[in-house]
Design an enzyme around this catalytic site. Sequence first.
Site, PDB file in Angstrom:
ATOM      1  N   CYS A  43      -8.346  -6.312  12.763  1.00 34.89           N
ATOM      2  CA  CYS A  43      -8.080  -6.130  11.344  1.00 34.89           C
ATOM      3  C   CYS A  43      -8.736  -7.214  10.507  1.00 34.89           C
ATOM      4  O   CYS A  43      -9.422  -6.933   9.526  1.00 34.89           O
ATOM      5  CB  CYS A  43      -6.578  -6.103  11.081  1.00 34.89           C
ATOM      6  SG  CYS A  43      -6.166  -5.874   9.339  1.00 34.89           S
ATOM      7  N   CYS A  48      -9.980  -3.810   8.961  1.00 32.84           N
ATOM      8  CA  CYS A  48      -9.504  -3.396   7.646  1.00 32.84           C
ATOM      9  C   CYS A  48      -9.751  -4.416   6.546  1.00 32.84           C
ATOM     10  O   CYS A  48     -10.024  -4.029   5.403  1.00 32.84           O
ATOM     11  CB  CYS A  48      -8.016  -3.034   7.722  1.00 32.84           C
ATOM     12  SG  CYS A  48      -7.018  -4.104   8.745  1.00 32.84           S
ATOM     13  N   LYS A  51     -13.625  -4.523   5.741  1.00 31.93           N
ATOM     14  CA  LYS A  51     -13.950  -3.181   5.253  1.00 31.93           C
ATOM     15  C   LYS A  51     -13.425  -2.982   3.842  1.00 31.93           C
ATOM     16  O   LYS A  51     -14.122  -2.432   2.974  1.00 31.93           O
ATOM     17  CB  LYS A  51     -13.357  -2.138   6.183  1.00 31.93           C
ATOM     18  CG  LYS A  51     -13.543  -0.697   5.716  1.00 31.93           C
ATOM     19  CD  LYS A  51     -12.513   0.212   6.362  1.00 31.93           C
ATOM     20  CE  LYS A  51     -11.115  -0.144   5.903  1.00 31.93           C
ATOM     21  NZ  LYS A  51     -10.064   0.594   6.643  1.00 31.93           N
ATOM     22  N   GLU A 182     -14.695   6.349   5.414  1.00 33.72           N
ATOM     23  CA  GLU A 182     -14.685   5.123   4.617  1.00 33.72           C
ATOM     24  C   GLU A 182     -16.082   4.517   4.511  1.00 33.72           C
ATOM     25  O   GLU A 182     -16.546   4.173   3.416  1.00 33.72           O
ATOM     26  CB  GLU A 182     -13.698   4.118   5.218  1.00 33.72           C
ATOM     27  CG  GLU A 182     -12.246   4.517   4.989  1.00 33.72           C
ATOM     28  CD  GLU A 182     -11.259   3.662   5.740  1.00 33.72           C
ATOM     29  OE1 GLU A 182     -10.065   3.692   5.384  1.00 33.72           O
ATOM     30  OE2 GLU A 182     -11.655   2.967   6.708  1.00 33.72           O
ATOM     31  N   HIS A 437       4.628   6.168 -18.490  1.00 34.10           N
ATOM     32  CA  HIS A 437       3.501   6.808 -19.185  1.00 34.10           C
ATOM     33  C   HIS A 437       2.726   5.793 -20.018  1.00 34.10           C
ATOM     34  O   HIS A 437       3.334   4.908 -20.620  1.00 34.10           O
ATOM     35  CB  HIS A 437       4.038   7.924 -20.080  1.00 34.10           C
ATOM     36  CG  HIS A 437       2.981   8.670 -20.817  1.00 34.10           C
ATOM     37  ND1 HIS A 437       2.170   9.593 -20.202  1.00 34.10           N
ATOM     38  CD2 HIS A 437       2.583   8.609 -22.116  1.00 34.10           C
ATOM     39  CE1 HIS A 437       1.324  10.093 -21.089  1.00 34.10           C
ATOM     40  NE2 HIS A 437       1.560   9.500 -22.262  1.00 34.10           N
ATOM     41  N   GLU A 442       2.929   8.668 -12.675  1.00 33.51           N
ATOM     42  CA  GLU A 442       3.986   9.475 -13.287  1.00 33.51           C
ATOM     43  C   GLU A 442       3.946  10.918 -12.830  1.00 33.51           C
ATOM     44  O   GLU A 442       4.951  11.644 -12.921  1.00 33.51           O
ATOM     45  CB  GLU A 442       3.901   9.408 -14.816  1.00 33.51           C
ATOM     46  CG  GLU A 442       2.699  10.133 -15.414  1.00 33.51           C
ATOM     47  CD  GLU A 442       2.686  10.076 -16.933  1.00 33.51           C
ATOM     48  OE1 GLU A 442       3.742  10.368 -17.547  1.00 33.51           O
ATOM     49  OE2 GLU A 442       1.635   9.739 -17.508  1.00 33.51           O
TER      50      GLU A 442
END
Length: 448
Positions: A43, A48, A51, A182, A437, A442
């Site tokens: 990782c 990750c 990346k 990805e 909002h 939402e």
Amino acid sequence: MSDFDYDLFVIGAGSGGVRASRIAASHGARVAVAEEYRVGGTCVIRGCVPKKLLVYGAHFAEDIHDARKFGWDVPECKFNWPVLRDNVLAEVDRLEGLYGQTLDNHKVTVLRTRATVVGPQKVRLADGTELTAGRILIATGGWPHVPEFPGSEHALTSNEVFHLETLPKRIIIAGGGYIANEFAGIFNEFGSKVTIVNRGDTILRGYDEQIRDRLLQISMTKGIDFKFNAPFQSIEKNDDGSLTVKLEGCEPMQADAVLVAAGRVPNSRGIGLEEVGVELDKDGAIKVDERNQSSVPSIFAVGDVTNRIQLTPVAIREGQAFSDTFFGGKPTVVDYANVPSAVFSHPPIGAVGMTEAEARNKLGSIRVYTSDFRAMKNVLAGRNERALYKMIVNAATDQVVGLHMIGPDAPEILQAAAIAVKAGLTKADFDATVALHPSMAEELVLLK
């Protein structure tokens, strides 16, 4: 003090191994961890974290273009791959240092060498030194799977892609999973001509069908090419360094790089496990029970090497549970239900719980709510790219059993929403929540 050199010996200093080592030491155990490459594991070092930094870098391609619609006088910009690459690698170096510092602060002995298991409670280091431990934990993670075919040695994996000297003008990416999609998005935004080659007919198997179809549609609109049902036949290296790629049912293709992202396999071979009686499955995963214990009572395993759920946070939870159970007096079992996941594609995907197909098969009667909309930013920027949010509800109980999203910041929104799914909240609970909002999030409480 026991008769062993250590109470716990960990092989592999990735996310799971580091967490297990640190927690066991905090409970008073004498701990050593052996790592033959770099502290931090997949990782942090080649997964990750670097990346995601490339993903951030790739987003600027669209953000800079869109900024003009928001009034910014942006000159023509040129991307410099070596600058981003070197900055990302420098950040990896920094994080590795922090991981090592954490282990030192907890008085964990870090052995930067290869270790193999030579007995139920004995390991051997690369220099021949043998050490004993009351318990041995295997946390060696996974390794990229590269299918065998003529010229496969010319292909890159996710291990090497972060170190490319130059940005390929044409790149072929083999695979249909999250790693393939990805990196396809990353290289496409950097200006490379990207082709995804998949031996099957589906991308992102396991994700909701509508969501993955939306990603396919958007990716093609962005210029990414897809070839399905096209297994590799060969890769030939040309005199100028380019590659000729031959696929079943396709004309030969030219590329500057080939990235194989065809999944990952447990990194369990060659470390003595089978010789001491540790049972592996057909893929090489270490078979463990709910307490992470293997068929040899003193040997345990956590993380990708068990091939349960190949996610860093899952490995961390397993490492924590192991050490709390056996060194902290707090028996803990990891709950694998409703684990959220993300694909940092362009745009990204977030998901938790059952897909529509899974819910229909398991529950029978369900309700499905969707919102298909353009983010406000995309409207002003003149982008037709649409987000899609999807909620799966058990019709009998009104419980929300799945959330699936594709659109800007979907993983960031999904993390909080996953708490609601994990807690077993109902559609009525979502409906009773006042919308925030204006936001994309939402839409989750406005689904009709």
